[in-house]
Design an enzyme around this catalytic site. Structure first.
Site, PDB file in Angstrom:
ATOM      1  N   TYR A   1      10.851   4.552   1.277  1.00 50.09           N
ATOM      2  CA  TYR A   1      11.662   3.516   1.943  1.00 50.09           C
ATOM      3  C   TYR A   1      13.152   3.611   1.600  1.00 50.09           C
ATOM      4  O   TYR A   1      13.967   2.987   2.280  1.00 50.09           O
ATOM      5  CB  TYR A   1      11.130   2.115   1.620  1.00 50.09           C
ATOM      6  CG  TYR A   1      10.027   1.678   2.566  1.00 50.09           C
ATOM      7  CD1 TYR A   1      10.331   1.125   3.803  1.00 50.09           C
ATOM      8  CD2 TYR A   1       8.690   1.848   2.240  1.00 50.09           C
ATOM      9  CE1 TYR A   1       9.329   0.745   4.677  1.00 50.09           C
ATOM     10  CE2 TYR A   1       7.688   1.476   3.113  1.00 50.09           C
ATOM     11  CZ  TYR A   1       8.006   0.922   4.331  1.00 50.09           C
ATOM     12  OH  TYR A   1       7.025   0.556   5.202  1.00 50.09           O
TER      13      TYR A   1
ATOM     14  N   ASP B   1       0.809  -1.225   0.000  1.00 49.76           N
ATOM     15  CA  ASP B   1       0.000   0.000   0.000  1.00 49.76           C
ATOM     16  C   ASP B   1       0.844   1.278   0.000  1.00 49.76           C
ATOM     17  O   ASP B   1       0.315   2.374  -0.033  1.00 49.76           O
ATOM     18  CB  ASP B   1      -0.948   0.014   1.204  1.00 49.76           C
ATOM     19  CG  ASP B   1      -0.201   0.027   2.527  1.00 49.76           C
ATOM     20  OD1 ASP B   1       1.022   0.230   2.544  1.00 49.76           O
ATOM     21  OD2 ASP B   1      -0.861  -0.170   3.566  1.00 49.76           O
TER      22      ASP B   1
HETATM   23  P1  NAD Z   1      -0.570  -8.142  13.527  1.00 51.21           P
HETATM   24  O1  NAD Z   1       0.522  -8.806  14.282  1.00 51.21           O
HETATM   25  O2  NAD Z   1      -1.486  -7.212  14.221  1.00 51.21           O
HETATM   26  O3  NAD Z   1      -1.496  -9.272  12.849  1.00 51.21           O
HETATM   27  C1  NAD Z   1      -1.010 -10.354  12.168  1.00 51.21           C
HETATM   28  C2  NAD Z   1      -1.830 -11.586  12.540  1.00 51.21           C
HETATM   29  O4  NAD Z   1      -1.323 -12.689  11.773  1.00 51.21           O
HETATM   30  C3  NAD Z   1      -1.752 -11.985  14.004  1.00 51.21           C
HETATM   31  O5  NAD Z   1      -3.039 -12.039  14.570  1.00 51.21           O
HETATM   32  C4  NAD Z   1      -1.104 -13.364  13.966  1.00 51.21           C
HETATM   33  O6  NAD Z   1      -1.552 -14.238  14.961  1.00 51.21           O
HETATM   34  C5  NAD Z   1      -1.482 -13.847  12.584  1.00 51.21           C
HETATM   35  N1  NAD Z   1      -0.670 -14.941  12.071  1.00 51.21           N
HETATM   36  C6  NAD Z   1       0.657 -15.148  12.252  1.00 51.21           C
HETATM   37  N2  NAD Z   1       1.030 -16.279  11.620  1.00 51.21           N
HETATM   38  C7  NAD Z   1      -0.072 -16.799  11.027  1.00 51.21           C
HETATM   39  C8  NAD Z   1      -0.321 -17.965  10.241  1.00 51.21           C
HETATM   40  N3  NAD Z   1       0.664 -18.800   9.917  1.00 51.21           N
HETATM   41  N4  NAD Z   1      -1.576 -18.169   9.816  1.00 51.21           N
HETATM   42  C9  NAD Z   1      -2.579 -17.326  10.138  1.00 51.21           C
HETATM   43  N5  NAD Z   1      -2.405 -16.217  10.886  1.00 51.21           N
HETATM   44  C10 NAD Z   1      -1.165 -15.959  11.320  1.00 51.21           C
HETATM   45  O7  NAD Z   1       0.127  -7.405  12.299  1.00 51.21           O
HETATM   46  P2  NAD Z   1      -0.271  -6.068  11.535  1.00 51.21           P
HETATM   47  O8  NAD Z   1       0.575  -4.966  12.032  1.00 51.21           O
HETATM   48  O9  NAD Z   1      -1.716  -5.886  11.527  1.00 51.21           O
HETATM   49  O10 NAD Z   1       0.229  -6.418  10.064  1.00 51.21           O
HETATM   50  C11 NAD Z   1      -0.213  -7.592   9.399  1.00 51.21           C
HETATM   51  C12 NAD Z   1       0.663  -7.894   8.214  1.00 51.21           C
HETATM   52  O11 NAD Z   1       0.389  -7.008   7.146  1.00 51.21           O
HETATM   53  C13 NAD Z   1       2.168  -7.751   8.487  1.00 51.21           C
HETATM   54  O12 NAD Z   1       2.873  -8.719   7.756  1.00 51.21           O
HETATM   55  C14 NAD Z   1       2.457  -6.373   7.933  1.00 51.21           C
HETATM   56  O13 NAD Z   1       3.811  -6.186   7.635  1.00 51.21           O
HETATM   57  C15 NAD Z   1       1.618  -6.440   6.702  1.00 51.21           C
HETATM   58  N6  NAD Z   1       1.336  -5.165   6.045  1.00 51.21           N
HETATM   59  C16 NAD Z   1       1.748  -5.074   4.767  1.00 51.21           C
HETATM   60  C17 NAD Z   1       1.507  -3.931   4.056  1.00 51.21           C
HETATM   61  C18 NAD Z   1       2.020  -3.858   2.666  1.00 51.21           C
HETATM   62  O14 NAD Z   1       2.209  -2.780   2.147  1.00 51.21           O
HETATM   63  N7  NAD Z   1       2.283  -4.997   2.004  1.00 51.21           N
HETATM   64  C19 NAD Z   1       0.839  -2.875   4.649  1.00 51.21           C
HETATM   65  C20 NAD Z   1       0.437  -3.001   5.957  1.00 51.21           C
HETATM   66  C21 NAD Z   1       0.674  -4.181   6.655  1.00 51.21           C
HETATM   67  C1  G6P Z   2       3.424   0.859   4.811  1.00 53.13           C
HETATM   68  C2  G6P Z   2       4.133  -0.269   4.119  1.00 53.13           C
HETATM   69  C3  G6P Z   2       3.866  -1.585   4.774  1.00 53.13           C
HETATM   70  C4  G6P Z   2       4.062  -1.503   6.259  1.00 53.13           C
HETATM   71  C5  G6P Z   2       3.102  -0.447   6.752  1.00 53.13           C
HETATM   72  C6  G6P Z   2       2.917  -0.296   8.223  1.00 53.13           C
HETATM   73  O1  G6P Z   2       2.098   0.907   4.465  1.00 53.13           O
HETATM   74  O2  G6P Z   2       3.805  -0.360   2.774  1.00 53.13           O
HETATM   75  O3  G6P Z   2       4.604  -2.569   4.152  1.00 53.13           O
HETATM   76  O4  G6P Z   2       3.820  -2.732   6.867  1.00 53.13           O
HETATM   77  O5  G6P Z   2       3.521   0.769   6.208  1.00 53.13           O
HETATM   78  O6  G6P Z   2       3.997   0.140   8.892  1.00 53.13           O
HETATM   79  P1  G6P Z   2       3.858   0.347  10.451  1.00 53.13           P
HETATM   80  O7  G6P Z   2       5.226   0.737  10.848  1.00 53.13           O
HETATM   81  O8  G6P Z   2       2.842   1.437  10.651  1.00 53.13           O
HETATM   82  O9  G6P Z   2       3.420  -0.974  11.027  1.00 53.13           O
HETATM   83 MN    MN Z   3       4.468  -2.281   1.877  1.00 49.27          MN
END
Ligand code: NAD
Ligand code: G6P
Ligand code: MN
Length: 441
Positions: free
Chosen positions: A264, A170
């Protein structure tokens, strides 16, 4: 219109409630018959599930809702899986960040040592969920946010080449909101952009309004002084770490004024600055646990307690809008142009075919069609070649359970100053990740 069934994997994520809200706000474009949550931590997911159930019931009582930790129940009869798992949860993110800083290196979720370490944890978690989906709903699409997206994408390309998974981020979306605001537009969808790179490692090469007017000169001139600190961003009151990241972009633009960089690059191009501006005892993971996590879990507890979502506040961001837009594009065959992480296969002419790159694609019922990028310049190509090698080495290390490949990955990262430090990092990370990593030989 067909009604869809969706499972959210990582149901206990801080992003789950906003995605549920956004799905419910777009039922006219993406009708639903069922929403399920799946997590492997029942207690964590349950804290959000009751509130999500109430949100669904109050929006449309005919939509079935289920929260489960049983993969079969979760993945049976679904059309889409929206995945955002964090293997090891935020506690392990804290460990990633603090171990790096202890060794004088950038401590960040997806960049440098932290991202390499997280990659090794994340690969099996994402593959496991993909396998459940293919076993129980072989025609479904997985739209995957799980980080570190670059390494996860390389793993899914290599180990599940025929899977219906689309890896996404995102960050460009959020930055395009800033760019639109700088250009004086109301919405990023009023722009057509060209972008190329790797995940968290890319550049805008062209930005135009819908009449075809070039917006780059105006945006670049502003960014030379302010980075991404746009009028819209100032009003959104970002936390310190993000505000600093957006501001620092002006120094990246100074290095190559031809392109607009992803924020980044701060971590890769100014690691010394980042380390000297980090608190080794209080990292971004702590900010998230004290901020977003607390806010989301408190709001959900309140909704569950009151038995209604009326009067409660859940923040909705472009993070949720983007993944729902992707569902809409796939379901309704819209051919919307979206940035995705996909195999290069010649799209960037002078870059490896087997690299996972982040580029614009047209999205429709049968998936995505990448746009052709052409040749990229030496500076960008050089940076990308080094970084893609890091990402590939992590996947090699996981596949071969190889200590040396993992050592090479840390050594090659721009965020790690020497092979000696790389080894110290690796040894500390092995100890901290014994519950998650394969045993390295
Ligand atoms: P979070 O820790 O609040 O939630 C993640 C959840 O995944 C937890 O409830 C955990 O128990 C669960 N989990 C872990 N291993 C698992 C498995 N094998 N099967 C099912 N569930 C499992 O994390 P968050 O801060 O809400 O972020 C969630 C994910 O999204 C992270 O990987 C974060 O980096 C990613 N994210 C990516 C982007 C992006 O741009 N690609 C943006 C925002 C968040
Ligand atoms: C951005 C990135 C993600 C990252 C997110 C949350 O949206 O694209 O990959 O996980 O920020 O970052 P934060 O530090 O707020 O958990
Ligand atoms: Mn990202």
């Amino acid at each position: 219109m067909k009604k869809y069934s969706v499972v959210i994997a990582g149901g206990g994520s801080t992003y789950t409630p906003e995605i549920v809200c956004t799905l419910l706000n777009h039922l006219d474009r993406f009708p639903l018959r069922q929403i399920k949550l799946y997590d492997n931590d029942k207690d964590r997911q349950d804290q959000l599930a009751k509130a999500c159930e109430i949100l669904v019931r109050e929006a449309d009582p005919e939509i079935k809702f289920l929260a489960t930790v049983d993969p079969k129940e979760a993945y049976t009869d679904v059309d889409f899986c929206l995945a955002h798992i964090r293997v090891g949860q935020l506690k392990m993110r804290e460990s990633d960040e603090k171990i790096a800083l202890k060794h004088g290196c950038v401590g960040q979720e997806t960049c440098g040592a932290g991202g390499i370490t997280y990659g090794m944890r994340s690969i099996p978690g994402v593959l496991e969920n993909l396998d459940y989906m293919e076993k129980y709903s072989p025609n479904a699409w997985m739209l995957n946010y799980s980080n570190p997206a670059a390494i996860v994408a390389e793993a899914t390309r290599r180990f599940r080449p025929n899977s219906k998974i689309i890896n996404i981020c995102d960050m460009p979306i959020g930055l395009e909101d800033c760019i639109a605001s700088i250009a004086g537009l109301d919405d990023r969808k009023e722009m057509d952009v060209r972008y190329f790179g790797l995940n968290h490692f890319g550049w805008w090469s062209d930005i135009r309004d819908k009449e075809g007017n070039d917006l780059m000169p105006k945006v670049k001139a502003y960014m030379m002084d302010n980075g991404f600190v746009s009028p819209a961003m100032i009003s959104s009151q970002k936390e310190y770490s993000w505000a600093d990241t957006y501001r620092k972009v002006k120094d990246i633009v100074a290095l190559d004024p031809d392109y607009i960089p992803n924020s980044y690059f701060k971590y890769y191009l100014f690691p010394d600055y980042v380390v000297s501006h980090s608190n080794p005892d209080y990292t971004r993971a702590n900010e998230v646990m004290d901020g977003r996590e607390k806010e989301v879990f408190t709001a959900c507890k309140e909704i569950a307690g009151k038995g209604t979502a009326k009067g409660s506040y859940l923040a909705i961001t472009n993070h949720a809008t983007f993944i729902v837009d992707l569902c809409v594009a796939l379901a309704n065959n819209t051919h919307e142009r979206m940035l995705l992480i996909v195999p290069n296969n010649g799209a960037i002419e002078n870059f490896a075919d087997d690299a996972m790159v982040e580029i614009p694609c047209l999205v429709g019922r049968n998936g995505y069609e990448p746009l052709s990028i052409g040749k990229i310049p030496t500076f960008q190509k050089g940076l990308m070649e080094q970084q893609i090698a890091v990402e590939k080495l992590v996947v090699d290390a996981w596949e071969q359970k190889s200590y040396n490949k993992m050592w090479q990955a840390y050594s090659l990262s721009r965020c790690v100053p020497s092979v000696t430090v790389a080894k110290e990092l690796l040894d500390d990370y092995i100890a901290a990740n014994k519950d998650y990593w394969p045993e390295l030989k």
